[in-house]
Design an enzyme around this catalytic site. Sequence first.
Site, short mmCIF file in Angstrom:
data_model
loop_
_atom_site.label_atom_id
_atom_site.label_comp_id
_atom_site.label_asym_id
_atom_site.label_seq_id
_atom_site.Cartn_x
_atom_site.Cartn_y
_atom_site.Cartn_z
N ARG A 104 -93.30 64.01 -48.19
CA ARG A 104 -94.11 63.78 -49.38
C ARG A 104 -93.60 64.70 -50.47
O ARG A 104 -93.59 65.92 -50.31
CB ARG A 104 -95.56 64.12 -49.02
CG ARG A 104 -96.56 63.61 -49.99
CD ARG A 104 -97.95 63.82 -49.45
NE ARG A 104 -98.35 65.21 -49.47
CZ ARG A 104 -99.61 65.62 -49.59
NH1 ARG A 104 -100.58 64.73 -49.67
NH2 ARG A 104 -99.91 66.89 -49.61
N ASP A 200 -100.83 72.62 -43.57
CA ASP A 200 -99.64 71.76 -43.49
C ASP A 200 -99.27 71.59 -42.01
O ASP A 200 -98.83 72.53 -41.34
CB ASP A 200 -98.48 72.40 -44.26
CG ASP A 200 -97.29 71.44 -44.34
OD1 ASP A 200 -96.90 71.09 -45.47
OD2 ASP A 200 -96.77 71.04 -43.27
O1 LIG Z 1 -101.01 60.81 -46.75
P1 LIG Z 1 -99.97 61.58 -47.52
O2 LIG Z 1 -100.51 62.07 -48.83
O3 LIG Z 1 -98.69 60.85 -47.67
O4 LIG Z 1 -99.71 62.92 -46.71
C1 LIG Z 1 -99.51 62.96 -45.35
C2 LIG Z 1 -98.10 63.31 -44.99
O5 LIG Z 1 -97.81 64.66 -45.37
C3 LIG Z 1 -97.31 65.38 -44.25
O6 LIG Z 1 -95.93 65.30 -44.12
P2 LIG Z 1 -94.92 66.19 -45.01
O7 LIG Z 1 -94.56 65.48 -46.26
O8 LIG Z 1 -95.50 67.56 -45.17
O9 LIG Z 1 -93.63 66.21 -44.13
P3 LIG Z 1 -93.34 67.04 -42.78
O10 LIG Z 1 -94.03 66.29 -41.69
O11 LIG Z 1 -91.86 67.00 -42.69
O12 LIG Z 1 -93.89 68.43 -42.95
C4 LIG Z 1 -97.99 64.67 -43.09
O13 LIG Z 1 -97.40 64.95 -41.85
C5 LIG Z 1 -97.92 63.23 -43.49
O14 LIG Z 1 -96.70 62.59 -43.18
O1 LIG Z 2 -103.62 68.47 -45.74
C1 LIG Z 2 -102.48 67.98 -45.60
C2 LIG Z 2 -102.02 66.91 -46.41
C3 LIG Z 2 -100.78 66.42 -46.20
N1 LIG Z 2 -100.00 66.95 -45.25
C4 LIG Z 2 -100.42 67.98 -44.46
O2 LIG Z 2 -99.68 68.44 -43.58
N2 LIG Z 2 -101.64 68.46 -44.67
MG LIG Z 3 -95.43 69.07 -43.94
#
Ligand SMILES: O=P(O)(O)OC[C@H]1O[C@H](OP(=O)(O)OP(=O)(O)O)[C@H](O)[C@@H]1O
Ligand SMILES: O=c1cc[nH]c(=O)[nH]1
Ligand SMILES: [Mg+2]
Length: 209
Positions: A104, A200
């Site tokens: 994201r 996160d």
């Molecule tokens: O519903 P959204 O607003 O799209 O957010 C959710 C997303 O954000 C996080 O991933 P992140 O982008 O942090 O990637 P990562 O898993 O590599 O940390 C989470 O694991 C989801 O994939």
């Molecule tokens: O709260 C949140 C939202 C998006 N992704 C995460 O990992 N945590």
């Molecule tokens: Mg993440």
Amino acid sequence: MAKVYVFDHPLIQHKLTYIRDKNTGTKEFRELVDEVATLMMFEITREMSLKEVMVETPVASAKAKVISGKKLAIIPILRAGIGMVDGILNLIPAAKVGHVGLYRDPQTLKPVEYYVKLPSDVHERELILVDPMLATGGSAIAAVDSLKTRGAKNIKFMCLIAAPEGVEEMKKAHPDVDIYIAGLDEKLSEQGYIIPGLGDAGDRLFGTK
Ligand SMILES: O=P(O)(O)OC[C@H]1O[C@H](OP(=O)(O)OP(=O)(O)O)[C@H](O)[C@@H]1O
Ligand SMILES: O=c1cc[nH]c(=O)[nH]1
Ligand SMILES: [Mg+2]
């Protein structure tokens, strides 16, 4: 219309509390995510269909049941979804695993796809798409788009924590995808974090912060 299930099983709720706790370290966080994924999958598999077979026990022939129907594939959304895969494989060891890589964008909160690798028979399988977090819904929606573009027809989405905003967006975008949640939270923060959430998920799983 998509169905939304919030699992209220006491063990799931208990473990989710420790997953949320900021004092839970990486090792324990990972173990708990694994355990909750197993418990959620146990609930989801309640809907699996069975067929009758004959089995010879040491005493007699018996009519018994085995699982029938579509084969499964688990699709984690990278990175954080990886934390849920082993817990599901504990129950369904023969499931195939595909990957959808998305992050994201921290400014726009829009998902950016960087990797997709799926089983070649994805169109014939029941897919369990997994990600611990459903926040704005952008990532889950994009992942389902990506799966459907490659022929997937039968998809369920499983997450640990969801914001109501994300659930609504997902239902609108993909009314055919049922959603399974351990904790349905209050709202999103202005930065797109789930409140109260767990922070996160990727960083907590992999110790990157
Ligand atoms: O519903 P959204 O607003 O799209 O957010 C959710 C997303 O954000 C996080 O991933 P992140 O982008 O942090 O990637 P990562 O898993 O590599 O940390 C989470 O694991 C989801 O994939
Ligand atoms: O709260 C949140 C939202 C998006 N992704 C995460 O990992 N945590
Ligand atoms: Mg993440």
